[in-house]
Design an enzyme around this catalytic site. Structure first.
Site, mmCIF file in Angstrom:
data_model
loop_
_atom_site.group_PDB
_atom_site.id
_atom_site.type_symbol
_atom_site.label_atom_id
_atom_site.label_comp_id
_atom_site.label_asym_id
_atom_site.label_seq_id
_atom_site.Cartn_x
_atom_site.Cartn_y
_atom_site.Cartn_z
ATOM 1 N N GLU A 117 55.824 28.525 62.220
ATOM 2 C CA GLU A 117 56.181 29.111 63.518
ATOM 3 C C GLU A 117 55.045 28.907 64.520
ATOM 4 O O GLU A 117 55.275 28.598 65.693
ATOM 5 C CB GLU A 117 56.498 30.591 63.350
ATOM 6 C CG GLU A 117 57.042 31.249 64.600
ATOM 7 C CD GLU A 117 57.454 32.690 64.385
ATOM 8 O OE1 GLU A 117 57.888 33.328 65.364
ATOM 9 O OE2 GLU A 117 57.336 33.194 63.244
ATOM 10 N N GLU A 119 56.949 42.347 60.541
ATOM 11 C CA GLU A 119 58.337 42.152 60.982
ATOM 12 C C GLU A 119 59.053 41.159 60.064
ATOM 13 O O GLU A 119 60.202 41.378 59.663
ATOM 14 C CB GLU A 119 58.346 41.659 62.433
ATOM 15 C CG GLU A 119 59.721 41.281 62.957
ATOM 16 C CD GLU A 119 59.729 39.959 63.702
ATOM 17 O OE1 GLU A 119 60.600 39.120 63.401
ATOM 18 O OE2 GLU A 119 58.864 39.770 64.584
ATOM 19 N N HIS A 120 58.398 40.064 59.729
ATOM 20 C CA HIS A 120 58.991 39.093 58.811
ATOM 21 C C HIS A 120 59.220 39.708 57.434
ATOM 22 O O HIS A 120 60.257 39.490 56.807
ATOM 23 C CB HIS A 120 58.065 37.877 58.671
ATOM 24 C CG HIS A 120 58.230 36.863 59.756
ATOM 25 N ND1 HIS A 120 58.485 35.536 59.502
ATOM 26 C CD2 HIS A 120 58.172 36.978 61.106
ATOM 27 C CE1 HIS A 120 58.577 34.875 60.641
ATOM 28 N NE2 HIS A 120 58.373 35.728 61.637
ATOM 29 N N HIS A 126 53.408 41.055 63.661
ATOM 30 C CA HIS A 126 54.466 40.049 63.556
ATOM 31 C C HIS A 126 54.773 39.719 62.097
ATOM 32 O O HIS A 126 55.934 39.548 61.719
ATOM 33 C CB HIS A 126 54.020 38.785 64.307
ATOM 34 C CG HIS A 126 54.928 37.614 64.112
ATOM 35 N ND1 HIS A 126 54.628 36.561 63.280
ATOM 36 C CD2 HIS A 126 56.160 37.336 64.633
ATOM 37 C CE1 HIS A 126 55.606 35.683 63.304
ATOM 38 N NE2 HIS A 126 56.551 36.128 64.117
#
Length: 420
Positions: free
Chosen positions: A125, A48-49, A45
């Site tokens: 997040e 991805e950022h 994840h």
């Protein structure tokens, strides 16, 4: 669908839709939390950022401005089994958008300064999802039923593991997973196919594999009751059962069973729990399939004082469904299910997503006509059989977030359900 396979194994799927004025581009990479070690939880994840944090020739600001200049949409998301980078642009901007996306995937900077900044974003997040009863409940359910397997890992990682990530760890991880044998790209809409394929070949044809193929596994499903005290306005509960793996022959019957149970406005759960008893605003079912296993679940947000009554009613409805449904109920649900599916697949975005994901995880794409045929073939007997499989008391788990009752109360309800 036209399928092109590069010599290194990377698969490119294209579908021309000449009546549209745009195109959708979807990259799928077999890189998700399921493939992580405990020391680098959240790496998939986080990468991805970082794709949006700039490349060797484009800064983060330039990436954003170039896509805005094209008038396009560029985004990404990460799941347990894959990462997806996608865009939708007008037909005359497909080549530029594709070049930007390829640059992001092949040449991310991963600078220490950008990583330090992005850690703050990801930590926020994590906090956001922890403040969502439904998301927190779902995450805890996965952690409990697959507590001995990486499939139970949280996609975002933990605060500790995110803080421990650095450029070296991320680059090493990316080099092992962002490889042709674990990548598919699907382009659907109005575009120049030869030009698009040439761009993809330029960026990816010389990429080497690492022998890190996607390998299906079947983790053990653990029975568990997980209770979490949180100061929420409602108590959220999810009753989970072992589901079906990707590609299972009963997947269409399972999807219809889920819809009959809690997927439509006329479903059993919606009619009883919401419309007749007024116990919940939101009550729903879901089916999630992974390589080698799956999960069927029933979720609801309930007033704290009504959670036991709601759970009793849910278990009663499941028992009724194990005895079968009517032909009329089956037909009604089939028609509603087909309508939602067909209308949802009429966009270039939905088609590209289905093509790329299907090729990555199942090495095939099932078109809408075939799916409609399979749905029409489902019988009342199929629904009863799958109901017994998906509501098996020996593969049942419960997660409650908010103000749960004592564990023995839920255990007693489970025992009654098991012996009915």
């Amino acid at each position: 669908m036209n399928l092109i396979k590069l010599e290194n194994g990377m698969r490119i799927a294209t579908q021309q839709l000449d009546h549209t004025r745009s195109a959708s581009i979807y990259f799928f990479i077999g890189c998700g939390s399921r493939y992580e070690d405990r020391e680098i939880l959240g790496a998939s994840h986080f990468i991805e950022h970082m794709l949006f944090r700039g490349t060797e020739k484009r800064s983060s600001k330039q990436l954003a401005e170039e896509m805005d200049f094209l008038g396009g949409q560029l985004n990404a998301f990460t799941t347990k089994e894959y990462t997806c980078l996608y865009a939708q642009v007008l037909k005359n901007h497909v080549a530029t958008a594709l070049d930007i996306m390829c640059d992001m995937l092949c040449n991310p900077l991963m600078s220490d300064n950008d990583i330090a900044i992005e850690k703050g974003v990801v930590l926020e997040e994590i906090s956001m999802y922890e403040d969502s009863p439904e998301e927190l409940c779902a995450d805890l359910l996965c952690e409990s039923v697959w507590n001995t397997d990486s499939l139970g890992f949280n996609i975002l990682g933990t605060r500790n593991t995110v803080n421990d990530l650095n450029s070296k760890k991320l680059k090493n991880y990316m080099q092992n997973f962002y490889v042709p044998e674990r990548m598919t790209v699907a382009i659907c809409g109005n575009f120049d196919e030869n030009e698009a394929v040439d761009i993809l070949k330029h960026y990816f044809s010389k990429k080497q594999n690492t022998g890190n193929f996607i390998k299906p596994a079947t983790p053990k499903f653990n029975q568990a009751i997980t209770l979490k005290q949180r100061d929420f306005e409602q108590t959220h509960m999810i009753l989970g059962f072992k589901g079906l793996p990707l590609g299972d022959k009963n997947k269409y019957a399972a999807a219809i069973f889920s819809a009959v149970t809690g997927g439509t406005s006329s479903s059993r759960l919606n009619r009883r729990i919401r419309e007749e008893l007024g116990l919940a605003y939101s009550v729903y079912t879901f089916i999630t399939s992974y390589l080698g296993t799956g999960l069927f679940g029933i979720g609801a947000g309930i007033n704290h004082s009504n959670q036991i009554k709601a759970m009793e009613e849910i278990l009663k409805i499941l028992e009724e469904l194990r005895n079968g449904i009517s032909q009329e109920e089956l037909y009604r649900t089939k028609e509603q299910f087909k309508a939602v599916m067909v209308m949802g697949m009429e966009s270039s975005s939905a088609l590209a997503s289905a093509m790329g994901r299907g090729l990555l995880l199942e090495n095939k794409y099932t078109d809408v006509d075939t799916m409609i045929k399979k749905i029409d073939e489902v019988t009342v007997e199929d629904i009863q059989n799958i109901a017994c499989i998906l509501t098996d008391p020996s593969n049942m788990a419960l997660t409650v977030v908010g103000r749960p009752e004592a564990e023995q109360i839920y255990s007693s309800m489970f025992c009654k359900y098991c012996h009915r």
